[in-house]
Design a protein around this motif. Sequence first.
Motif, short mmCIF file in Angstrom:
data_model
loop_
_atom_site.label_atom_id
_atom_site.label_comp_id
_atom_site.label_asym_id
_atom_site.label_seq_id
_atom_site.Cartn_x
_atom_site.Cartn_y
_atom_site.Cartn_z
N LYS A 140 0.87 -1.18 0.00
CA LYS A 140 0.00 0.00 0.00
C LYS A 140 0.90 1.22 0.00
N ARG A 159 0.32 7.61 0.15
CA ARG A 159 -0.51 8.43 -0.74
C ARG A 159 0.16 9.75 -1.10
N CYS A 178 -1.22 -0.72 -7.97
CA CYS A 178 -0.72 -0.96 -6.62
C CYS A 178 -1.33 -2.25 -6.07
N GLY A 232 -2.05 -2.62 -2.79
CA GLY A 232 -3.05 -2.11 -1.86
C GLY A 232 -3.76 -0.91 -2.43
N SER A 233 -4.94 -0.62 -1.89
CA SER A 233 -5.72 0.49 -2.42
C SER A 233 -5.16 1.83 -1.95
N VAL A 234 -5.33 2.82 -2.79
CA VAL A 234 -4.91 4.18 -2.49
C VAL A 234 -5.86 5.13 -3.20
N CYS A 290 -6.14 -1.42 -7.96
CA CYS A 290 -5.70 -2.15 -6.76
C CYS A 290 -5.71 -3.64 -7.08
N ASN A 336 -5.05 -6.24 -5.23
CA ASN A 336 -5.71 -7.09 -4.22
C ASN A 336 -7.22 -7.09 -4.40
#
Length: 118
Positions: free
Chosen positions: A64, A67, A90, A92-94, A109, A111
């Motif tokens: 992640k 940001r 990525c 992980g989410s951002v 994302c 994942n």
Amino acid sequence: MDEIIATLKTIRAPIQQGEYDLHQIVMDTLAARGIPFVHEAKLGPRCRIDLLCGGVGLEIKRGKPDRKKLISQLTRYAGCDGITALVAVCEGSVALPRTLCGKPVAAICLNKLWGIAL
């Protein structure tokens, strides 16, 4: 940009890959769809993006990402000639703004593509 995003959404990357492993997975996916790209494309002095597909720049991040740092990096890229849009890929989410320097920005994302929200 839409074709690239649709292509990236087909990726099901194994967890715990190194960043360059993710680069390879993305490159293999783009190549399988016939989407040309340049790896480690130089946009300017001290400014190199992971992948460039025409005018669409792809920045790949493991885990992640921070940001604030990612937005700063993408803003620098968005200010470069030849960039028409940016996609952050990525694990992980951002949350990213929809535009930077007037250019569209999207986040993928990996994942979430498995149905996992981390």
